[in-house]
Enzyme design. Structure first.
Site, short mmCIF file in Angstrom:
data_model
loop_
_atom_site.label_atom_id
_atom_site.label_comp_id
_atom_site.label_asym_id
_atom_site.label_seq_id
_atom_site.Cartn_x
_atom_site.Cartn_y
_atom_site.Cartn_z
CD GLU A 1 -2.87 0.83 2.49
OE1 GLU A 1 -3.39 1.83 2.98
OE2 GLU A 1 -3.02 -0.32 2.95
CG ASP A 2 1.37 2.91 3.14
OD1 ASP A 2 0.49 3.41 2.42
OD2 ASP A 2 1.17 2.56 4.31
#
Length: 721
Positions: A91-92
Site C-alpha cells: 500500500e505504502d
C-alpha cells in the site's frame, strides 16, 4: 527478483531493541529457519519504509514490528508474522506483489494483499472506499483466517497510538473500531482483543465519559478491596473443601462494559452495582458444574441470571458457566466458571491452539469462524453495494445470541431480537421465501414473533408464498435481509422487463414496426452501443424511466446511432398500456393526486422510478406536458389488485370524540386509515385530512357515504392535488 529487493540488504550493525525482543519471544515456539525469514522480512520492510514516519514522528517500521509483537503474544505462525511485518508495503511503498512472492512465497503475499486497502482505486467518497476495502478483506478472510488476525492486531496498535491523530480522525477511527472491529473480535471469540479495542475506542470517542467512569471504578476498588479479597478466599476455601482443583481470579469490569450496562438498564453510574467479577478456572467440565453448586451454596444466586454456555457454546465457540451472586454488602458479583482450555479459547478465540492448515479439522472456534465467514461471502455475492454489505455485516455482529431448537432437536444460534422469519432463513433461503407462519413451542405464532432462548421453532410454508417488502421492517439478521432484498429485486426486474416490453412494443407499433421486424444484427449493435448485455436490460431501463421508449423505437427503426436527444413522437391516445397495480418497483402512484382504479390516468416517466401514475386532472399535469416524450398513455386493467391510498378532506364539529366517530365510520366501510391530521381548527369547526386505503372509486364512494351519515360531519370531499 529485481533491483529493489537487492537494494534492501541490511546495513551493518545490530537490530533495534523492539526487533530483538520480538525474535526472543518467537524463539519459544518457532524453528530457527522461520526466525531467519522473519529477520529477513524486517530487513526488507525497514528498507521499503525508509524515510517514512508515523504521525507521532517515529520511523514507520516500528508499527508493523509492533503488530508482529501482538500476534506473537497469541502464538501465531511464522508466515503470519512475516506478513504482519510487511502488511503495509504493497500500500505504502514501491515494493511489488511479485517481489514479495518471489522472496517470501505465495501464502505471505496473499496475506499481505488481504489486509491492503483499495485506496489507489477512484471512489466517490471515503465511505465507499472503506466499504469496498472491507468487502475485499472479508473475501480474503474466508480464504485464510490469519488475514483478520493481522488486521485486528494492526487496528489494536493503531488504537494504542491514536493520540497523535487529528481529533476528527480519532473520532472516525474510534467509531469504526466500536462498530466493526471490536464486534468482529468478539464474533471470533478473541475477548482480549475485543475488550482492549472497545475501551480504547470508547476513550477516544467519549474521553470525558471514559474518564468519569474510570475514576468511579478506581474509587470502588479502593473502598471494596477487602470485600473482594474476602469473596476470593471464601470461594477458594469452599472449592478446596469440595476437592475441586481450581484457581480464582478477580476482575473489575471495563469502563466501556459499565457504560453499555448504563445504556441498556437506563441507570445512572451510581446505580450500576455489579462492576466486579470472579472467574473460577477448573480442570474438567464436570468440576465446572460442581463448582457452580459450591458457590451457590456459599452465596445466594440472583434468579434468572444463570447461563450455561458449556452445554450450549456461543456462536464464537465461547464456553463458560455464568451466574450472579449477592455477595457481602448486598453487592451483586458475577461469577464465571470454566476449564483451562475454555479459558484459552475465551481469551484467544480462533487463535487458540493455532493450526491454520487444518483441512476442515481445526478447533471448534476456527470451524465456527469459517462457517460464519462462508455465510458472509454468500451474502456479499448477493449484495450489489459494498456499503449495503457493510451495513448487513454490522447487523450480523450482535454481541448477544439466542439459542433455539429445530423440530429435530438441532440448535441454531441467532442474534438477540431475531424473529421466527430470521429462523426460517437460517434454516434455508427457500424456507424463508415460502414462509407463511410459525409454530413456537407448538403454538401458532406470527413470523415477526421475537424468539427467546430454548424455544422450539417450526416454520409452516406454502409453495405460493413469497417475500413481502414489509418483512424488511422486522427481520434482524443480514442473511434474511439480503435474501428478501434479492427476491424483491428479482421480482422488480421481471416486472420491469414485462412493462418495458409493452412500452417498446407500443412505441414500435405506432411507427408501423415491431421488435420482431428489427434485424438481429441491428438490435445486437444497438445493445452493444448502449453497453447492454441482453435485450432484457434495455427493456428494464425503459420501464424504470432511464430511457424513453419512443426514442428507442425511432433509433431501432432507423440506421441512426443511439442518441439521448432523438425527436420523440407523441403516442396516440388510444394506444394505452394497461396496469394492474401489481407492477412492483416500476409503477408508483403520485402522492399529489392519489389516483385509484376508475380514475382517468396518465403516466409520467421519472428516471430511476419508472412510471409514476397521475390523475389527468392533477395540478402538476401542465408542468409534465412540457416534456411530452415522458408521458405514457396508460389505463387500468379490468382486473386490478391491491389497496390504493386516497385523501379525504372532512369538515367536522370541533368537540370531543369527533375523531373516533369519523374513524369508526371509515372502518365500517371496510377501509384502513394510513394517516390523519388537523389542517384547520377554530371554536366551531375543524378540518381533518384523512389518508385512507380503498380498492377503487366504488369503494371510495361507499366510504364517503358512510362518513357523511356521521352526525358530527359537516362535509366530506376527496382531496385532489
Amino acid at each position: 527478483m529485481g533491483a529493489l529487493l537487492n537494494a534492501m540488504m541490511p546495513s551493518s550493525g545490530g537490530l533495534p531493541d523492539d526487533v530483538r525482543s520480538l525474535l526472543k519471544r518467537l524463539k519459544r515456539y518457532l524453528r530457527r529457519d522461520q526466525l531467519h525469514r522473519i529477520r529477513r522480512a524486517y530487513e526488507v520492510g525497514a528498507a521499503a519504509h525508509e524515510g517514512q514516519t508515523r504521525k507521532s514522528g517515529e520511523p514507520y517500521i516500528t508499527h508493523p514490528v509492533a503488530v508482529a509483537h501482538i500476534l506473537a503474544e497469541i502464538g501465531l505462525d511464522g508466515e503470519a508474522i512475516v506478513a504482519a511485518i510487511l502488511h503495509d508495503t504493497l500500500e505504502d511503498t514501491p515494493l511489488s506483489r511479485e517481489e514479495i512472492e518471489s522472496e517470501f512465497g505465495r501464502d505471505v503475499v496473499e496475506l499481505v494483499d488481504g489486509v491492503t486497502k483499495l485506496d489507489k482505486v477512484n471512489f466517490r467518497d471515503r465511505q465507499e472506499a472503506t466499504a469496498e476495502s472491507f468487502r475485499k478483506m472479508v473475501m480474503a478472510m474466508a480464504r485464510d483466517l490469519r488475514v483478520i488476525l493481522i488486521k485486528l492486531a494492526d487496528r489494536l496498535h493503531n488504537m494504542r497510538t491514536l493520540g497523535s491523530m487529528a481529533p476528527e480522525s480519532r473520532r472516525r477511527i474510534a467509531r469504526e473500531t466500536l462498530e466493526i472491529y471490536a464486534p468482529i473480535a468478539q464474533r471470533l471469540g478473541m475477548n482480549r482483543f475485543k475488550a482492549e479495542l472497545q475501551d480504547l475506542g470508547f476513550s477516544a470517542l467519549y474521553p470525558m465519559r471514559h474518564r468519569v467512569i474510570a475514576e468511579h471504578i478506581r474509587q470502588l476498588q479502593g473502598n471494596r478491596k477487602q470485600a473482594i479479597e474476602r469473596i476470593e478466599e471464601a470461594v477458594s476455601r469452599r472449592l478446596k473443601q469440595e476437592g475441586i482443583r481450581h484457581r480464582v481470579v478477580s476482575r473489575v469490569k471495563s469502563p466501556y462494559s459499565i457504560y453499555q450496562k448504563m445504556l441498556k438498564d437506563r441507570k445512572p453510574l451510581s446505580q450500576v452495582m455489579d462492576v466486579y467479577g470472579v472467574r473460577v478456572i477448573t480442570d474438567t467440565s464436570m468440576h465446572c458444574y460442581q463448582a457452580l453448586g459450591a458457590v451457590h451454596g456459599l452465596y445466594k444466586p440472583v434468579d434468572g441470571r444463570f447461563r450455561d454456555f458449556v452445554a450450549i457454546p456461543k456462536a464464537n465457540g465461547y464456553q463458560s458457566l455464568h451466574t450472579v451472586l449477592i455477595g457481602p454488602f448486598d453487592a451483586p458479583i458475577e461469577i464465571q466458571i470454566r476449564t483451562e482450555d475454555m479459558n484459552v479459547v475465551a481469551e484467544r478465540g480462533v487463535a487458540a491452539h493455532w493450526s491454520y492448515k487444518t483441512n476442515g479439522t481445526g478447533s471448534n472456534a476456527q470451524n465456527r469462524a469459517r462457517d460464519w465467514l462462508s455465510g458472509l461471502v454468500e451474502a456479499q455475492a448477493r449484495t450489489g453495494s459494498s456499503i449495503e454489505f457493510v451495513e448487513n455485516v454490522k447487523v450480523d455482529l450482535f454481541p448477544d445470541e439466542v439459542y433455539v431448537f429445530t423440530p429435530r432437536g438441532d440448535i441454531l444460534s441467532l442474534p438477540r431480537g431475531a424473529t421466527a422469519l430470521d429462523f426460517a432463513y437460517a434454516v434455508h433461503t427457500s424456507v424463508g421465501d415460502h414462509a407463511v407462519t410459525a409454530r413456537v413451542d407448538r403454538k401458532l405464532a406470527a413470523l415477526r414473533r421475537r424468539l427467546d432462548n430454548g424455544q422450539t421453532v417450526e416454520i409452516v410454508t406454502a409453495p405460493s408464498a413469497q417475500p413481502h417488502p414489509g418483512w424488511l421492517e422486522f427481520v434482524a439478521t443480514s442473511r434474511a435481509r439480503t435474501a428478501i432484498r434479492n427476491h424483491l429485486k428479482r421480482l422488480q426486474h421481471e416486472d420491469a422487463v414485462e412493462l418495458g416490453h409493452r412500452m417498446l412494443d407500443r412505441a414500435l407499433s405506432a411507427r408501423g414496426g415491431s421488435i420482431e421486424l428489427v434485424p438481429g444484427p441491428r438490435l445486437e449493435q444497438y445493445l452493444a452501443d448502449l453497453r447492454f448485455k441482453r435485450l432484457e436490460d434495455l427493456l428494464s431501463d425503459i420501464a424504470l424511466g432511464n430511457r424513453v421508449a419512443e426514442q428507442v423505437a425511432a433509433q431501432l427503426l432507423s440506421d441512426a446511432p443511439p442518441a439521448e436527444d432523438a425527436v420523440a413522437h407523441p403516442v396516440a391516445v388510444g394506444e394505452r398500456i394497461l396496469i394492474t397495480g401489481r407492477e412492483r418497483g416500476v409503477v408508483s402512484f403520485g402522492q399529489c393526486c392519489h389516483p385509484v382504479p376508475g380514475d382517468d390516468i396518465i403516466g409520467y416517466l421519472s428516471a430511476g422510478k419508472g412510471v409514476v401514475v397521475h390523475q389527468t386532472v392533477c395540478r402538476n399535469m401542465p408542468e409534465y406536458r412540457k416534456a411530452p416524450e415522458r408521458l405514457v398513455a396508460i389505463a387500468w386493467d379490468r382486473h386490478v389488485e391491491g389497496d390504493f391510498r386516497v385523501q379525504l378532506r372532512i369538515v367536522v364539529m370541533n368537540k370531543p370524540g369527533v375523531l373516533a366517530g369519523v374513524a369508526a365510520a371509515i372502518a365500517a366501510a371496510g377501509s384502513n386509515i394510513a394517516h390523519v391530521e388537523y389542517t384547520e381548527r377554530d371554536l366551531e369547526a375543524a378540518v381533518l385530512l384523512f389518508t385512507i386505503e380503498v380498492r377503487d372509486r366504488r369503494h371510495l364512494a361507499a366510504v364517503i357515504r358512510s362518513v357523511r351519515h356521521t352526525e358530527v360531519v359537516h362535509s366530506v370531499q376527496r382531496a385532489i392535488g
